[in-house]
Design an enzyme around this catalytic site. Structure first.
Site, PDB file in Angstrom:
ATOM      1  N   CYS A 142       0.842  -1.211   0.000  1.00 43.02           N
ATOM      2  CA  CYS A 142       0.000   0.000   0.000  1.00 43.02           C
ATOM      3  C   CYS A 142       0.867   1.246   0.000  1.00 43.02           C
ATOM      4  O   CYS A 142       0.536   2.237  -0.651  1.00 43.02           O
ATOM      5  CB  CYS A 142      -0.905   0.027   1.235  1.00 43.02           C
ATOM      6  N   CYS A 152      -5.449   1.523   4.336  1.00 46.52           N
ATOM      7  CA  CYS A 152      -4.259   1.509   3.487  1.00 46.52           C
ATOM      8  C   CYS A 152      -3.247   2.554   3.941  1.00 46.52           C
ATOM      9  O   CYS A 152      -2.099   2.538   3.509  1.00 46.52           O
ATOM     10  CB  CYS A 152      -4.624   1.753   2.028  1.00 46.52           C
TER      11      CYS A 152
HETATM   12 FE1  SF4 Z   1      -1.333  -3.796  -2.507  1.00 48.82          FE
HETATM   13 FE2  SF4 Z   1      -2.689  -2.336  -0.754  1.00 48.82          FE
HETATM   14 FE3  SF4 Z   1      -3.697  -2.807  -3.182  1.00 48.82          FE
HETATM   15 FE4  SF4 Z   1      -3.571  -4.788  -1.447  1.00 48.82          FE
HETATM   16  S1  SF4 Z   1      -4.791  -2.898  -1.195  1.00 48.82           S
HETATM   17  S2  SF4 Z   1      -2.926  -4.904  -3.600  1.00 48.82           S
HETATM   18  S3  SF4 Z   1      -1.715  -4.342  -0.336  1.00 48.82           S
HETATM   19  S4  SF4 Z   1      -1.889  -1.622  -2.746  1.00 48.82           S
END
Ligand code: SF4
Length: 261
Positions: free
Chosen positions: A139, A248
């Site tokens: 994230c 996030c």
């Molecule tokens: Fe990556 Fe966050 Fe998207 Fe999950 S929510 S795929 S951890 S960016």
């Protein structure tokens, strides 16, 4: 300045000659405005933000129900506002399709901002998908870093958070200073309930993500989102389910400074 970000179709908006500083005077102004706007409609809050910060006002949307409602309001109040999506590379196709549905209905072209590395490059670098082993880092790399870059040259950003979404979000100010991104944060829907949002969507035929009709009250990236069951009352229960992660990091209130509401 923004050459690490891939944009879709839009030119970058005007760049502020200097960033805002959280001086005592600015903080006092934000606190007073926030208190005054507690009983204002979302449209009035957006208008205030536009009058005070345009052209250095921006909005980030993940095309959730709240974001779509704000986009419908922006179309009436400040349609030229620069709006972007953090296009992680892991969004559902239904979410990506909403961009075009919004553009068609309101003429607002949401810019899709992508991280420096594509998904294949990113997964190759980390020996596989990081969302499985370190979602916070994923994230950070694919959302927070991109928002930080997008924040350069802006004075204020709008988000669709509602106070009734979680205990953390219950503390959100209508207008506050966001320490994490060095921007004024405007939350026009802070006082809206989930019901208010859906009433507006249905009354005005606002485009929304079809996944909401398939058991997904909150939609994020596909690897980190599941449908909720009938017994689950937390609308964000399907986000990062089973990992202990709930946000996030974009709206972590501890890192924002409220404005004394
Ligand atoms: Fe990556 Fe966050 Fe998207 Fe999950 S929510 S795929 S951890 S960016």
């Amino acid at each position: 300045k923004h050459d690490q970000l891939q944009t879709s179709t839009k030119a970058w908006p005007p760049h502020a000659p200097q960033q805002l500083e959280p001086t005592p005077e600015l903080m006092a102004e934000l606190a007073a405005a926030s208190a005054r706007l507690e009983s204002a409609s979302p449209e009035e809050i957006i208008s205030w933000a536009h009058d005070r910060f345009a052209p250095y006002l921006t909005m980030a949307t993940a095309f959730g129900p709240e974001g779509c409602v704000i986009l419908s309001m922006l179309a009436k109040v400040a349609p030229e506002t620069y709006v972007f999506n953090l296009d992680t590379g892991y969004q559902f196709q239904q979410t990506l399709d909403l961009r075009d549905r919004i553009a068609e209905k309101y003429g607002i072209e949401v810019d899709m901002l992508q991280p420096e590395l594509s998904v294949p490059e990113y997964e190759a670098l980390h020996g596989g998908p990081l969302y499985k082993t370190n979602p916070n880092q994923c994230c950070f790399d694919r959302k927070i870093k991109v928002l930080r870059q997008a924040a350069q040259g802006k004075h204020a950003w709008m988000s669709g958070i509602r106070r009734d979404q979680s205990a953390d979000r219950a503390q959100a100010a209508i207008i506050g200073w966001d320490k994490k991104f060095n921007l004024v944060k405007v939350s026009p829907l802070a006082n809206f309930t989930k019901k208010d949002v859906w009433n507006r969507i249905l009354a005005e035929d606002v485009p929304y993500n079809p996944l909401h009709d398939q058991g997904y009250p909150s939609v994020g990236c596909w690897p980190c989102t599941r449908a909720v069951t009938d017994g689950e009352t937390d609308e964000r229960a399907g986000r990062w389910s089973g990992t202990g992660k709930t946000e996030c990091g974009l709206h972590t209130i501890q890192e924002s400074e409220g404005s004394g509401i």
